[in-house]
Design an enzyme around this catalytic site. Structure first.
Site, PDB file in Angstrom:
ATOM      1  N   ASP A   1       5.324  34.255   3.905  1.00 27.87           N
ATOM      2  CA  ASP A   1       4.578  34.259   2.654  1.00 27.87           C
ATOM      3  C   ASP A   1       3.110  34.451   3.030  1.00 27.87           C
ATOM      4  O   ASP A   1       2.733  34.374   4.208  1.00 27.87           O
ATOM      5  CB  ASP A   1       4.803  32.932   1.909  1.00 27.87           C
ATOM      6  CG  ASP A   1       4.715  33.096   0.397  1.00 27.87           C
ATOM      7  OD1 ASP A   1       4.146  34.097  -0.066  1.00 27.87           O
ATOM      8  OD2 ASP A   1       5.213  32.211  -0.324  1.00 27.87           O
TER       9      ASP A   1
ATOM     10  N   HIS B   1       0.694  27.462  -2.801  1.00 24.79           N
ATOM     11  CA  HIS B   1      -0.602  28.129  -2.837  1.00 24.79           C
ATOM     12  C   HIS B   1      -1.734  27.113  -2.694  1.00 24.79           C
ATOM     13  O   HIS B   1      -2.836  27.461  -2.260  1.00 24.79           O
ATOM     14  CB  HIS B   1      -0.785  28.873  -4.161  1.00 24.79           C
ATOM     15  CG  HIS B   1       0.160  30.019  -4.344  1.00 24.79           C
ATOM     16  ND1 HIS B   1       1.439  29.859  -4.824  1.00 24.79           N
ATOM     17  CD2 HIS B   1       0.005  31.348  -4.118  1.00 24.79           C
ATOM     18  CE1 HIS B   1       2.028  31.045  -4.894  1.00 24.79           C
ATOM     19  NE2 HIS B   1       1.189  31.958  -4.468  1.00 24.79           N
TER      20      HIS B   1
END
Length: 472
Positions: A250, A178
């Site tokens: 993702d 992230h």
């Protein structure tokens, strides 16, 4: 052809959005061929949302991250009814894991969800991993393979498609994707022996989807993240492992790729590499159209073969068609989460609380995959049994409060990864030898002479299992 091309480009997009009702732009997009949508805790619980989406397009692939344990969307406000993957791995009962997967599937099926971005098939090989940890069934490939397959069987028996992630394996990293691009420093041989067996098992179990991770794996491709690597996604996953289902990225706003490429470039390059669906975790109408237009432009310029886009859209439709054929009448098994949490509890020492304690939460920052509103739950679980239980929360690096005569419980998470947390445990043990330590993550070395409880999961039922043990 132009209209068909636009619809094909929309078919491979799975956007997230704000709000608990379907925004007007999303409804319009569904009418224009949008193939999917992904829901987060910010959208749920909302009884009207999924019917609104289905009303616009009954075949929409509605996806959610509902791993159980620390990553929950449907139960983010209360804590999960399931202890999570590590707890299931510690219990090491494949039947129990299959039952947990089935019950999660039943919850999602009742809500109308098509696809669950779970389970994590990552082998948590690096104890310093900041983003996988308890989301993995464990550090050993055989264990992870057995339980990933069991979870998939259970989930899909409830009529909800499973998605094994994060290919080719996010377990041996020290960076959260992230926040930046992680690198997996392992040889090709080690990857095949350690990281790939769970994905092979998932494919053998009939998993409907695989999610690729934003990972640099130099032994496989020294230049491109897995998300954009044809060598990894087509050569390895498709051709060597034989996976022919839907491959989804993702979330493309994660900095591992977003800091290096524009959203449109990520989408085009991922599709060219072999991806079928683009997950954009948070997007608006303009951003969605920019993704669509980038894909259309790439087909027109020849950078993305039209046949590749058609193949990707067909694989998305195949998941919707699979969902439409499933029997979603799995038997209810409401106690399986607490049963698994009890089985995963590991305890050193002895203690029984007969009066309300002081609970000191020695907080460590949870990773970005965890909704910030997800509670730890132990204080609430103890308060239900011992009214007057009080909680003190320490910020990262914070100092212990003054102790009085009350019993003291330290709640920590992943104490093995945080030196300052281990220091607070040692300080508390010196001040109060009767302190009870509860680690909700992956524990480090247990302090000598201290009652130590590892729940092996951060969830409501994990807290209930610990509170039950402490009071009985």
């Amino acid at each position: 052809m132009s209209s068909d091309l636009h619809r094909l480009a929309m078919a491979v997009l799975q956007p997230g959005f704000e709000g608990t009702t379907a925004p007007d732009w999303l409804r319009r997009a569904l009418g224009e061929g949008l193939g999917g949508a992904v829901l987060f805790a910010r959208n749920l619980p909302s009884e009207q949302l999924i019917p609104q989406i289905r009303a616009e397009n009954p075949d929409t692939v509605i996806a959610v991250d509902e791993e159980g344990g620390v990553v929950t969307r449907f139960e983010a406000r209360t804590g999960s009814s399931f202890p999570g993957n590590r707890a299931l791995g510690v219990a090491d009962d494949e039947t129990l894991t299959e039952r947990a997967g089935r019950q999660i599937g039943r919850m999602l099926a009742d809500a109308g969800v098509t696809l669950n971005y779970a389970p994590s098939a990552d082998v948590n090989a690096n104890p310093a991993n900041p983003v996988i940890g308890v989301r993995s069934f464990g550090p050993e490939p055989g264990l992870v393979a057995r339980h990933a397959a069991a979870y998939i069987r259970g989930l899909q028996s409830a009529g909800v498609a499973a998605c094994a992630k994060h290919f080719p394996g996010h377990g041996d990293t020290i960076t959260d994707s992230h926040l930046d691009l992680p690198t997996v420093h392992a040889s090709a041989g080690e990857l095949r022996q350690r990281d790939l067996p769970p994905f092979r098992a998932a494919i053998a179990a009939g998993v409907q989807a695989v999610m690729c991770g934003h990972l640099l794996v130099p032994a496989l491709d020294p230049e491109l993240p897995a998300t954009l690597s044809r060598t990894i996604l087509t050569g390895l996953l498709r051709e060597e492992l034989g996976f022919d289902g839907m491959l989804v990225t993702d979330a493309i706003e994660m900095k591992a790729v977003a800091a290096r490429y524009s959203p449109g470039e990520i989408a085009v390059r991922a599709l060219a590499a072999g991806v079928d669906a683009i997950c954009a975790g948070i997007v608006d109408e303009r951003g969605l159209h920019e993704l669509r237009d980038a894909i259309v432009a790439a087909v027109r310029s020849g950078d993305l073969p039209a046949a590749r886009l058609e193949e990707a859209a067909a694989r998305v439709r195949a998941v919707a068609e699979w969902y439409g054929k499933q029997d979603r009448s799995a038997p209810d098994d409401p106690g399986v989460g607490l049963e698994a949490a009890r089985a995963a509890l590991t305890v050193t020492g002895a203690a029984t609380l007969t009066r309300a304690p002081l609970v000191v939460e020695v907080n460590t920052r949870l990773n970005q995959a965890v909704d910030p509103s997800t509670p730890t739950g132990l204080t609430a679980a103890l308060s239900a049994r011992l009214p007057g239980t009080e909680r003190v929360q320490l910020p990262s690096g914070g100092e212990l409060p003054a102790f009085d005569e009350r019993p003291v419980i330290l709640v920590v998470h992943d104490s093995g990864r945080h030196a300052w947390v281990r220091e607070r445990i040692a300080q508390a043990a010196a001040l109060r030898p009767d302190v009870i330590v509860v680690d909700t993550g992956i524990p480090g070395d247990e302090p000598a002479g201290v009652t130590f409880i590892a729940t092996n999961g951060l969830s409501r039922v994990s807290a209930e299992a610990a509170a039950e043990w402490l009071t009985t």
